[in-house]
Scaffold this motif. Structure first.
Motif, PDB file in Angstrom:
ATOM      1  N   SER A   1       2.936  -0.452   5.228  1.00  0.00           N
ATOM      2  CA  SER A   1       3.152  -1.823   5.684  1.00  0.00           C
ATOM      3  C   SER A   1       2.409  -2.781   4.761  1.00  0.00           C
ATOM      4  O   SER A   1       1.171  -2.794   4.734  1.00  0.00           O
ATOM      5  CB  SER A   1       2.655  -1.994   7.124  1.00  0.00           C
ATOM      6  N   PHE A   2       3.154  -3.571   4.013  1.00  0.00           N
ATOM      7  CA  PHE A   2       2.522  -4.533   3.119  1.00  0.00           C
ATOM      8  C   PHE A   2       1.628  -5.490   3.899  1.00  0.00           C
ATOM      9  O   PHE A   2       0.496  -5.776   3.493  1.00  0.00           O
ATOM     10  CB  PHE A   2       3.586  -5.320   2.353  1.00  0.00           C
TER      11      PHE A   2
ATOM     12  N   ASP B   1       4.083  -2.616  -5.988  1.00  0.00           N
ATOM     13  CA  ASP B   1       4.240  -3.676  -6.994  1.00  0.00           C
ATOM     14  C   ASP B   1       3.748  -5.014  -6.449  1.00  0.00           C
ATOM     15  O   ASP B   1       3.094  -5.792  -7.167  1.00  0.00           O
ATOM     16  CB  ASP B   1       5.698  -3.785  -7.424  1.00  0.00           C
TER      17      ASP B   1
ATOM     18  N   SER C   1      -3.799   6.115   6.285  1.00  0.00           N
ATOM     19  CA  SER C   1      -2.432   6.426   6.673  1.00  0.00           C
ATOM     20  C   SER C   1      -2.369   6.879   8.129  1.00  0.00           C
ATOM     21  O   SER C   1      -3.388   7.230   8.737  1.00  0.00           O
ATOM     22  CB  SER C   1      -1.863   7.532   5.770  1.00  0.00           C
TER      23      SER C   1
ATOM     24  N   VAL D   1       5.481   6.676   1.918  1.00  0.00           N
ATOM     25  CA  VAL D   1       6.896   6.295   1.851  1.00  0.00           C
ATOM     26  C   VAL D   1       7.197   5.061   2.689  1.00  0.00           C
ATOM     27  O   VAL D   1       8.238   4.427   2.506  1.00  0.00           O
ATOM     28  CB  VAL D   1       7.802   7.462   2.294  1.00  0.00           C
ATOM     29  N   ASN D   2       6.295   4.710   3.619  1.00  0.00           N
ATOM     30  CA  ASN D   2       6.571   3.545   4.466  1.00  0.00           C
ATOM     31  C   ASN D   2       5.313   2.714   4.732  1.00  0.00           C
ATOM     32  O   ASN D   2       5.000   2.406   5.887  1.00  0.00           O
ATOM     33  CB  ASN D   2       7.177   4.010   5.793  1.00  0.00           C
TER      34      ASN D   2
ATOM     35  N   PRO E   1       6.449  10.867  -3.224  1.00  0.00           N
ATOM     36  CA  PRO E   1       7.376   9.802  -2.827  1.00  0.00           C
ATOM     37  C   PRO E   1       6.608   8.540  -2.470  1.00  0.00           C
ATOM     38  O   PRO E   1       5.706   8.573  -1.633  1.00  0.00           O
ATOM     39  CB  PRO E   1       8.079  10.394  -1.598  1.00  0.00           C
ATOM     40  N   LEU E   2       6.938   7.438  -3.112  1.00  0.00           N
ATOM     41  CA  LEU E   2       6.205   6.192  -2.940  1.00  0.00           C
ATOM     42  C   LEU E   2       7.152   5.038  -2.675  1.00  0.00           C
ATOM     43  O   LEU E   2       8.292   5.039  -3.149  1.00  0.00           O
ATOM     44  CB  LEU E   2       5.395   5.864  -4.207  1.00  0.00           C
ATOM     45  N   ASP E   3       6.668   4.046  -1.941  1.00  0.00           N
ATOM     46  CA  ASP E   3       7.376   2.781  -1.809  1.00  0.00           C
ATOM     47  C   ASP E   3       6.866   1.876  -2.934  1.00  0.00           C
ATOM     48  O   ASP E   3       5.876   1.166  -2.786  1.00  0.00           O
ATOM     49  CB  ASP E   3       7.120   2.157  -0.443  1.00  0.00           C
ATOM     50  N   LEU E   4       7.562   1.935  -4.068  1.00  0.00           N
ATOM     51  CA  LEU E   4       7.083   1.216  -5.248  1.00  0.00           C
ATOM     52  C   LEU E   4       7.135  -0.297  -5.060  1.00  0.00           C
ATOM     53  O   LEU E   4       6.326  -1.023  -5.644  1.00  0.00           O
ATOM     54  CB  LEU E   4       7.908   1.623  -6.469  1.00  0.00           C
ATOM     55  N   ALA E   5       8.069  -0.784  -4.245  1.00  0.00           N
ATOM     56  CA  ALA E   5       8.179  -2.227  -4.041  1.00  0.00           C
ATOM     57  C   ALA E   5       6.906  -2.781  -3.408  1.00  0.00           C
ATOM     58  O   ALA E   5       6.393  -3.830  -3.825  1.00  0.00           O
ATOM     59  CB  ALA E   5       9.397  -2.545  -3.174  1.00  0.00           C
ATOM     60  N   VAL E   6       6.379  -2.085  -2.401  1.00  0.00           N
ATOM     61  CA  VAL E   6       5.143  -2.536  -1.757  1.00  0.00           C
ATOM     62  C   VAL E   6       3.975  -2.461  -2.733  1.00  0.00           C
ATOM     63  O   VAL E   6       3.161  -3.391  -2.824  1.00  0.00           O
ATOM     64  CB  VAL E   6       4.852  -1.688  -0.499  1.00  0.00           C
TER      65      VAL E   6
END
Length: 263
Positions: free
Chosen positions: A60-61, A85, A38, A57-58, A78-83
């Motif tokens: 980069s995929f 997934d 990170s 939280v951010n 806090p997580l960016d679940l879309a990335v």
């Protein structure tokens, strides 16, 4: 995202999105498996040379995928679940254990060890932590516990409350948290601080870039910690990270609370 499947292959290329997870992997002797970290990672020093991929939280995929990891790790929060997934859909293991207490930290060390095949190293690390905690306990166990306020932020004044990581390690270091209600990270008005009357204030506001907490509180000499010049700057990152430097963190706080204990 918090379970490791029995019999899963050992991870060889790991991206870490949380400094405490990175520290744990290095402490287990698996630093050579870490291929990305990170933007907040700063320990051990060699992590500063690794590719940065954002944070929980951010993330980069694209940056993570380019590193071809077989596992992405962190801790719950806090997580960016879309990335995450998308990474799981590619076959990347995603592991984010809950680490909000000493017992959960211990469990996470064992889990990260299983992920990278370092079970013996986990036992050795746990033993080193236990030895450090025992040393502190022996040094401060019979001493009076000073009333402590641990402050993370000045505007608003945010402190360690009951159930927080710092609340637990304050107790292990021979202190008594003056904040006993209001959640894990309550905001306090100065009037509340006057009533709480801490004997020691720990300034953990290193990330703010504001003036020192001692300067901000100097106008309130009725606070015992101000009167007795015991507003102590404590900016080491290890005291805020539930990671393998737990023993060092407790020792550092105990030194601040009990400077004559010989630690």
């Amino acid at each position: 995202m918090t379970r490791l499947e029995p019999g899963a292959p050992v991870a060889r290329r790991v991206v870490s999105l949380v400094p405490s997870a990175t520290e744990t992997l290095f402490a287990l002797g698996a630093g050579d498996r870490v291929v990305g970290v990170s933007v907040f990672d700063d320990f051990p020093p060699e992590v500063t040379r690794l590719p940065k991929v954002g944070g929980m939280v951010n993330p980069s995929f694209e940056a993570i995928a380019a590193l071809r990891p077989d596992a992405v790790v962190g801790t719950q929060g806090p997580l960016d679940l879309a990335v995450l997934d998308r990474l799981q859909a590619m076959g990347v293991r995603v592991f984010f254990p809950k680490v909000e207490s000493v017992s959960e930290l211990r469990a996470s060390i064992d889990s990260f060890a299983a992920l990278v095949g370092r079970r013996d190293e986990a036992r050795a690390l746990q033993s080193r932590i236990d030895a450090s905690l025992a040393r502190v306990r022996n040094a401060v166990g019979d001493r009076p516990r000073p009333k402590v306020l641990a402050v993370f932020s000045q505007r608003p004044m945010t402190a360690a409350g009951p159930g927080s990581w710092v609340d637990e390690i304050l107790a292990a270091a021979g202190g008594a948290n003056v904040v006993t209600r209001g959640g894990r990270y309550p905001s306090l008005a100065i009037e509340e601080v006057l009533v709480l009357a801490p004997e020691v204030v720990l300034d953990m506001t290193w990330h703010e870039g504001a003036g020192s907490l001692a300067e901000a509180l100097a106008r309130y000499p009725a606070i015992p910690a101000v009167r007795d010049h015991r507003v102590i700057t404590l900016h080491e990152s290890m005291v805020l990270r539930p990671g393998p430097r737990l023993g060092d963190a407790v020792t550092r706080i105990a030194q601040a609370l009990h400077p004559d204990a010989g630690l």
